[in-house]
Design a protein around this motif. Sequence first.
Motif, short mmCIF file in Angstrom:
data_model
loop_
_atom_site.label_atom_id
_atom_site.label_comp_id
_atom_site.label_asym_id
_atom_site.label_seq_id
_atom_site.Cartn_x
_atom_site.Cartn_y
_atom_site.Cartn_z
N ARG A 147 -15.05 3.46 -7.80
CA ARG A 147 -13.92 2.52 -7.91
C ARG A 147 -14.19 1.36 -8.87
NH1 ARG A 147 -9.41 5.11 -6.32
NH2 ARG A 147 -9.64 6.06 -4.26
N HIS A 148 -15.39 0.83 -8.92
CA HIS A 148 -15.77 -0.24 -9.86
C HIS A 148 -14.89 -1.47 -9.75
CE1 HIS A 148 -18.74 2.32 -11.78
NE2 HIS A 148 -17.84 3.28 -11.81
N CYS A 149 -14.72 -1.98 -8.54
CA CYS A 149 -14.04 -3.25 -8.35
C CYS A 149 -14.86 -4.34 -9.04
CB CYS A 149 -13.89 -3.56 -6.87
SG CYS A 149 -12.94 -2.30 -5.97
N ALA A 150 -14.18 -5.36 -9.54
CA ALA A 150 -14.81 -6.33 -10.42
C ALA A 150 -15.97 -7.08 -9.78
CB ALA A 150 -13.76 -7.34 -10.92
N ALA A 225 -11.85 3.00 4.14
CA ALA A 225 -10.87 3.66 3.29
C ALA A 225 -10.48 2.73 2.15
CB ALA A 225 -9.64 4.05 4.11
N TYR A 226 -9.82 3.29 1.16
CA TYR A 226 -9.38 2.54 -0.02
C TYR A 226 -7.87 2.70 -0.13
CZ TYR A 226 -9.80 0.71 -4.82
OH TYR A 226 -9.73 -0.05 -5.96
N PRO A 227 -7.13 1.65 -0.49
CA PRO A 227 -5.67 1.73 -0.45
C PRO A 227 -5.02 2.57 -1.55
CG PRO A 227 -6.37 -0.42 -1.26
CD PRO A 227 -7.61 0.28 -0.79
N THR A 228 -5.66 2.69 -2.70
CA THR A 228 -5.06 3.41 -3.82
C THR A 228 -5.16 4.92 -3.62
OG1 THR A 228 -5.72 1.59 -5.27
CG2 THR A 228 -5.05 3.64 -6.33
N HIS A 229 -4.07 5.63 -3.90
CA HIS A 229 -4.03 7.09 -3.73
C HIS A 229 -4.45 7.50 -2.32
CE1 HIS A 229 -4.79 6.77 -8.25
NE2 HIS A 229 -3.53 7.13 -8.12
N PHE A 230 -3.88 6.84 -1.35
CA PHE A 230 -4.24 7.13 0.04
C PHE A 230 -3.84 8.57 0.39
CE2 PHE A 230 -3.88 7.22 4.61
CZ PHE A 230 -5.00 6.51 5.02
N PRO A 231 -4.71 9.32 1.07
CA PRO A 231 -4.41 10.72 1.43
C PRO A 231 -3.52 10.78 2.67
CG PRO A 231 -6.62 10.14 2.16
CD PRO A 231 -6.09 8.93 1.43
N TRP A 232 -2.22 10.91 2.46
CA TRP A 232 -1.28 10.81 3.56
C TRP A 232 -1.47 11.89 4.61
CZ3 TRP A 232 0.34 6.20 3.62
CH2 TRP A 232 0.61 5.51 2.44
N ALA A 233 -2.02 13.04 4.23
CA ALA A 233 -2.27 14.10 5.21
C ALA A 233 -3.20 13.64 6.33
CB ALA A 233 -2.86 15.33 4.52
N LEU A 234 -4.01 12.62 6.06
CA LEU A 234 -4.93 12.11 7.07
C LEU A 234 -4.17 11.52 8.26
CD1 LEU A 234 -7.87 11.50 7.88
CD2 LEU A 234 -7.70 9.36 6.58
N ASP A 249 -10.22 1.63 9.20
CA ASP A 249 -10.85 0.51 8.51
C ASP A 249 -10.53 0.65 7.02
OD1 ASP A 249 -12.52 -1.37 7.37
OD2 ASP A 249 -14.22 -0.89 8.66
N ILE A 250 -9.70 -0.25 6.50
CA ILE A 250 -9.24 -0.14 5.11
C ILE A 250 -9.31 -1.51 4.45
CG2 ILE A 250 -6.83 -0.26 5.91
CD1 ILE A 250 -6.14 1.54 3.44
N ALA A 251 -10.29 -1.73 3.62
CA ALA A 251 -10.51 -3.04 2.99
C ALA A 251 -9.44 -3.29 1.93
CB ALA A 251 -11.90 -3.09 2.37
N LEU A 252 -8.75 -4.42 2.03
CA LEU A 252 -7.66 -4.74 1.09
C LEU A 252 -8.01 -5.89 0.15
CD1 LEU A 252 -4.69 -4.38 3.60
CD2 LEU A 252 -5.47 -2.73 1.88
N GLN A 253 -8.88 -6.80 0.56
CA GLN A 253 -9.43 -7.89 -0.26
C GLN A 253 -8.43 -9.00 -0.58
OE1 GLN A 253 -12.42 -7.78 -0.14
NE2 GLN A 253 -13.07 -5.66 -0.15
N LYS A 264 -9.58 -5.81 -10.19
CA LYS A 264 -9.58 -4.39 -10.59
C LYS A 264 -9.45 -3.46 -9.38
CE LYS A 264 -11.86 -4.97 -15.03
NZ LYS A 264 -10.57 -4.79 -15.73
N ARG A 265 -8.46 -3.79 -8.55
CA ARG A 265 -8.24 -3.01 -7.33
C ARG A 265 -7.26 -1.84 -7.56
NH1 ARG A 265 -11.23 -2.64 -3.16
NH2 ARG A 265 -9.54 -2.74 -1.65
N HIS A 266 -6.53 -1.85 -8.66
CA HIS A 266 -5.63 -0.74 -9.02
C HIS A 266 -4.58 -0.49 -7.94
CE1 HIS A 266 -8.40 -0.06 -12.29
NE2 HIS A 266 -9.40 0.07 -11.43
N VAL A 267 -4.08 -1.58 -7.36
CA VAL A 267 -3.00 -1.50 -6.39
C VAL A 267 -2.20 -2.79 -6.51
CG1 VAL A 267 -4.29 -2.59 -4.48
CG2 VAL A 267 -2.47 -0.92 -3.98
N THR A 268 -0.92 -2.76 -6.16
CA THR A 268 -0.08 -3.94 -6.27
C THR A 268 0.24 -4.50 -4.88
OG1 THR A 268 2.01 -2.73 -6.16
CG2 THR A 268 0.98 -2.98 -8.34
N LYS A 269 0.81 -5.70 -4.91
CA LYS A 269 1.26 -6.33 -3.67
C LYS A 269 2.30 -5.47 -2.98
CE LYS A 269 3.57 -10.59 -2.10
NZ LYS A 269 3.98 -11.96 -2.53
N GLN A 270 3.30 -5.00 -3.72
CA GLN A 270 4.35 -4.19 -3.13
C GLN A 270 3.80 -2.90 -2.54
OE1 GLN A 270 7.48 -5.05 -2.67
NE2 GLN A 270 7.94 -3.09 -1.65
#
Length: 433
Positions: A147-150, A225-234, A249-253, A264-270
């Motif tokens: 993921r390489h968050c900043a 877990a990571y919020p971007t491209h979440f695997p909905w089948a889970l 457990d899903i870190a949003l920061q 560099k989280r590659h996700v938006t507020k919306q």
Amino acid sequence: MKKTIDIISLGCSKNLVDSEMLMGLMEANGYQCTHDSDDPRGEIVVVNTCGFINDAKEESINTILEFAQAKTEGRIEKLFVMGCLSERYLAELEAEIPEVDGWYGKFNYKQLLKDLEGEQFEACEGQRHITTPTHYTYIKISEGCDRHCAYCAIPLITGKHQSRPMEEILEEVRYLVEQGVKEFNVIAQELTYYGVDIDGKQHIAELIERMADIKGVEWIRLHYAYPTHFPWALLRVIREKRNVCNYLDIALQHISDRMLDRMKRHVTKQETYELIERLRKEVPGIHLRTTLMVGFPGETEEDFEELLAFTKWARFERMGAFAYSEEEGTYSEQHYEDDVPEEVKQYRLDKLMRIQQAISAEIEADKIGTVQRVVIDRREGDYYIGRTEFCSPEVDPEVLIPVKEKELTIGEFYPVRITDSEEFDLYATTITY
């Protein structure tokens, strides 16, 4: 008889799994091992270090120095160091602390046994010495992170994401069930990425479903877990499998678009708001644990107010927060000025946690009168200490049940009725159907 080895684990549960693997390997080869002993008395000490943030690095270095002094004084014979800190700072540490007999990183620690034994040793792959109470443990499904968050140094330490083979994980679960383990906390730097490095597809839902089908698995809980491209089948698996806990457990920061972009989280507020809404809609009653950060470079009062508003809206059942700490080698260290004063970081952290504490107290109070299934972890004084499916070991609220009511067995599950609550703990009484 071979010598006793004291293994000291610092840092996260992923480090703990490595220590347990090393202990299993050592014991299969005739060594006696202790773990995190209050009074280490072994001839050999192994320190498994953490190198994630400054406080953890400082604790690791102080621990190494403590045992280096013990070696100098003749209280131990040999000192070895492994883990994240030595993976990242090997050359510097070797030069600064010559008392250490051998340095090992995050991935080559099994070489330690070879160095002690020569070529003649039993491999015993997959065996672990469980150091947690015997009814629960942690299952590590991958290493590394892409993921390489900043702000994060983890990819610098662990490298690219590497998924363990699914059959290997399932075989480990079966083995641990045979040893009496009933509760499995699934961990990874980023578990939703599981399988992508193998064939380009997310396989976390398949893995958890197959784990849930193993006889003897009572609880499965998902961490990191990571919020971007979440695997909905889970979500279907969590909803339909009775032994997959309604917990994620899903870190949003952060929530501010400006901060998420700088991080560099590659996700938006919306997208984050929509994610929380969908998680709660598809898995009614799910308990969400998250981590939030304050004081990231460039965070303004407006950004922070957005974070407060989001926290009040989301009403996370479990939330941890921390102030930004600059880590060398990360993108933020190289490209941003750490410009939020420390006193402002602390003020924001305190304010955020006060809001969360009030939310947590309300959520726990709402459980009064409900019937919950709990596992008993231990006895302390006049109470048995248990947990519901919504509570991960050591970090989440516990359930206190008076000893005088009924004799309970450590590691067994019981129905209880919640009678009272505090900010982070519940009180209960046993019930009989």
